[in-house]
Write an enzyme that holds these catalytic residues in place. Structure first.
Site, PDB file in Angstrom:
ATOM      1  N   GLY A 256     -38.784 -12.472 -35.306  1.00  0.00           N
ATOM      2  CA  GLY A 256     -39.447 -11.382 -34.601  1.00  0.00           C
ATOM      3  C   GLY A 256     -40.056 -10.297 -35.447  1.00  0.00           C
ATOM      4  CD  GLU A 293     -33.241 -18.339 -34.757  1.00  0.00           C
ATOM      5  OE1 GLU A 293     -34.001 -17.804 -33.928  1.00  0.00           O
ATOM      6  OE2 GLU A 293     -32.220 -18.971 -34.438  1.00  0.00           O
ATOM      7  N   GLY A 295     -40.596 -16.443 -38.436  1.00  0.00           N
ATOM      8  CA  GLY A 295     -41.755 -17.338 -38.362  1.00  0.00           C
ATOM      9  C   GLY A 295     -42.978 -16.590 -38.852  1.00  0.00           C
ATOM     10  NE  ARG A 296     -45.764 -12.363 -34.933  1.00  0.00           N
ATOM     11  CZ  ARG A 296     -46.550 -12.780 -33.938  1.00  0.00           C
ATOM     12  NH1 ARG A 296     -47.846 -12.854 -34.123  1.00  0.00           N
ATOM     13  NH2 ARG A 296     -46.045 -13.088 -32.760  1.00  0.00           N
ATOM     14  NE  ARG A 332     -52.002 -14.025 -33.280  1.00  0.00           N
ATOM     15  CZ  ARG A 332     -51.271 -13.011 -32.808  1.00  0.00           C
ATOM     16  NH1 ARG A 332     -50.354 -13.228 -31.979  1.00  0.00           N
ATOM     17  NH2 ARG A 332     -51.490 -11.787 -33.173  1.00  0.00           N
ATOM     18  CE1 TYR A 336     -48.809 -14.308 -26.562  1.00  0.00           C
ATOM     19  CE2 TYR A 336     -49.834 -14.740 -28.685  1.00  0.00           C
ATOM     20  CZ  TYR A 336     -48.911 -15.057 -27.712  1.00  0.00           C
ATOM     21  OH  TYR A 336     -48.086 -16.126 -27.919  1.00  0.00           O
ATOM     22  CB  CYS A 362     -67.857 -22.805 -20.529  1.00  0.00           C
ATOM     23  SG  CYS A 362     -69.204 -23.650 -21.358  1.00  0.00           S
ATOM     24  CD  GLU A 363     -62.167 -20.433 -19.563  1.00  0.00           C
ATOM     25  OE1 GLU A 363     -61.981 -19.327 -19.000  1.00  0.00           O
ATOM     26  OE2 GLU A 363     -61.822 -21.523 -19.076  1.00  0.00           O
ATOM     27  CE1 TYR A 391     -45.143 -18.527 -32.723  1.00  0.00           C
ATOM     28  CE2 TYR A 391     -45.453 -16.548 -34.034  1.00  0.00           C
ATOM     29  CZ  TYR A 391     -44.612 -17.483 -33.474  1.00  0.00           C
ATOM     30  OH  TYR A 391     -43.265 -17.391 -33.648  1.00  0.00           O
TER      31      TYR A 391
HETATM   32  C1  LIG Z   1     -40.363 -17.798 -31.753  1.00  0.00           C
HETATM   33  C2  LIG Z   1     -38.966 -17.668 -32.196  1.00  0.00           C
HETATM   34  C3  LIG Z   1     -38.665 -17.218 -33.488  1.00  0.00           C
HETATM   35  C4  LIG Z   1     -39.723 -16.772 -34.472  1.00  0.00           C
HETATM   36  O1  LIG Z   1     -40.318 -15.570 -34.088  1.00  0.00           O
HETATM   37  P1  LIG Z   1     -41.319 -14.805 -35.086  1.00  0.00           P
HETATM   38  O2  LIG Z   1     -41.755 -13.631 -34.297  1.00  0.00           O
HETATM   39  O3  LIG Z   1     -42.420 -15.729 -35.394  1.00  0.00           O
HETATM   40  O4  LIG Z   1     -40.531 -14.437 -36.294  1.00  0.00           O
HETATM   41  C5  LIG Z   1     -37.339 -17.186 -33.868  1.00  0.00           C
HETATM   42  N1  LIG Z   1     -36.348 -17.566 -33.015  1.00  0.00           N
HETATM   43  C6  LIG Z   1     -36.601 -17.989 -31.762  1.00  0.00           C
HETATM   44  C7  LIG Z   1     -35.477 -18.380 -30.888  1.00  0.00           C
HETATM   45  C8  LIG Z   1     -37.915 -18.049 -31.308  1.00  0.00           C
HETATM   46  O5  LIG Z   1     -38.161 -18.461 -30.063  1.00  0.00           O
END
Ligand SMILES: *Cc1c(COP(=O)(O)O)cnc(C)c1O
Length: 433
Positions: A256, A293, A295-296, A332, A336, A362-363, A391
């Site tokens: 997150g 965890e 990601g981004r 994105r 969003y 076409c949107e 993403y």
């Molecule tokens: C999507 C997700 C993440 C990664 O979130 P980021 O904002 O990309 O860091 C981690 N854990 C869970 C359970 C998720 O669904």
């Protein structure tokens, strides 16, 4: 307007303007000119910097050094195999949210099960069985019903499952509503009082091992207080569960952490350090193994999407740059209202204009920027849409029967196609006329 030089300062050293062979200033990814990649592989084209991904993983490892921890990169942010292999090569594990993602992880890292956590509200019986047989590190269970199915499946297979309950701490992530997950009204996690009941239930199941507490409150979070509040509630729960005799070894703090989509906003080492303080402060003295965890924060700034200007168009006084990438390549902005900086790969002019940057689909929602001040570019010029490593390609689709974009990974002077452009025949393969 912020100069392009300034707006790119934070993607340094991976993305920077340099003198190209022509002597003119051009945008490079590491040692490779983006214009040369577009010429060779066509557009739209995703380009990633391996150095930036490694640097971010390093920064996480350094920031969390004070506590035993395992990074579990969130596969859904960018699941291209070569990216997963790069991440696995740095010794990092994975967070998956589907059986398909778990299969991808095993392609990239065949012996990687010991560092995999499985999250998600809707794991199917087949997915649970696959994960049990693979021997993953931890199941993040999100409901009583899921726990029941996991317990029954584990007993049938005679495979033990280590579990954590993903709790819903009821804190607001103050991010876009579609990517906020930590309030009671969201489908994710279990409210803490109910979680206590589930832990008691899980402890009675012969093939379940209560091992941790998990939390993930949303994505693109820039308010560190939110993390601290959520982890504070998790820490209270850990203490309470331990008093009741549960052996809680893991806290999974989820992902997150947000990134800066709008220009210079500080240095990522400092951002990750601030995040680490917010996560670690509530856990002080708890003696847990921390799972993370992200990601981004790992891949977001490491990718750009190259698109060529097809047409310039003016409707009364409104200007449009129509480019060859569309919302099927990068969703994105449409999904969003996400902001992505857009720069011109060759710097030709100091003149600017106010324009929309739109795709061919076409949107009306098919746009990358609205009323944006951009350097004046011509038809045929190459634009780079920044910070699309997370993403981006994973949300790609075939809408309007467009093949999915090719992807290139740059590592120093080398550039490798890690996903080829999808052809019309690729798309037709699934259909029975
Ligand atoms: C999507 C997700 C993440 C990664 O979130 P980021 O904002 O990309 O860091 C981690 N854990 C869970 C359970 C998720 O669904």
């Amino acid at each position: 307007m912020k100069g392009e030089r300034e707006s790119l300062a934070l993607r340094r050293p991976s993305f920077a303007y340099r003198a190209a062979r022509s002597g003119k200033s051009e945008l490079f990814c590491e040692a490779v000119a983006l214009e040369s990649l577009a010429a060779r592989h066509g557009t739209p084209l995703y380009v990633y910097s391996a150095a930036m991904i490694r640097a971010r993983l390093d920064a996480f490892a350094r920031a969390f050094r004070p506590i035993p921890h395992t990074l579990c990169y969130s596969v859904k942010a960018n699941s291209t195999l070569a990216i997963l292999r790069l991440v696995a090569g740095e010794g990092v594990g994975f967070d998956v949210v589907s059986g398909g993602e778990l299969q991808r992880v095993f392609r990239a890292s065949p012996k990687g099960a010991g560092k995999v956590v499985f999250s998600g509200v809707g794991k199917t019986a087949a997915e649970l069985e696959f994960a049990l047989r693979s021997g993953i590190l931890l199941f993040n269970a999100e409901s009583a019903s899921e726990l029941k199915l996991l317990s029954a499946t584990a007993a049938r297979l005679k495979k033990r499952a280590a579990i954590a309950i993903r709790v819903n701490p009821d804190v607001s992530a103050k991010t876009h509503p579609y990517i906020s997950t930590g309030l009671h009204q969201h489908k994710f996690g279990v409210p803490i009082p109910e979680a206590r009941t589930l832990y008691a239930l899980a402890a009675q199941q012969p093939y379940l091992t209560v091992a941790g507490v998990s939390v993930h409150i949303g994505s693109q979070i820039t308010n560190m207080g939110t993390f601290q509040e959520a982890l504070g509630r998790v820490a209270d729960l850990v203490r309470r569960l331990r008093r009741q005799g549960h052996d809680i070894r893991y806290v999974d703090a989820g992902g997150g952490l947000g990134i800066s989509y709008e220009g210079a906003q500080g240095n990522f080492e400092e951002q990750i350090a601030a995040y680490a303080r917010a996560v670690l402060t509530p856990l002080r003295g708890l003696n847990v193994h921390l799972l993370l965890e992200p990601g981004r924060a790992i891949v977001g700034a490491a990718g750009v999407l190259l698109a060529r200007v097809l047409y310039r168009k003016t409707n009364r006084r409104k200007r449009f740059l129509i480019v060859d990438a569309g919302m099927n390549d990068l969703l994105r902005p449409s999904l969003y209202s996400a902001y992505h900086e857009i720069v011109s790969v060759r710097r030709k002019s100091h003149e600017t204009e106010i324009t929309d940057v739109v795709g061919p689909i076409c949107e009306t929602g098919d746009f990358f920027a609205r009323d944006r001040k951009l350097p004046l570019v011509d038809e045929g010029d190459l634009l780079a849409i920044l910070d699309v490593g997370a993403y981006g390609s994973v949300l790609g689709s075939n809408y309007n029967t467009r093949g999915r974009a090719a992807e290139v990974l740059v590592d120093g002077t080398r550039a490798k196609v890690i996903r080829r452009r999808e052809s019309f025949e690729d798309q037709m393969r699934m259909e029975n006329p």
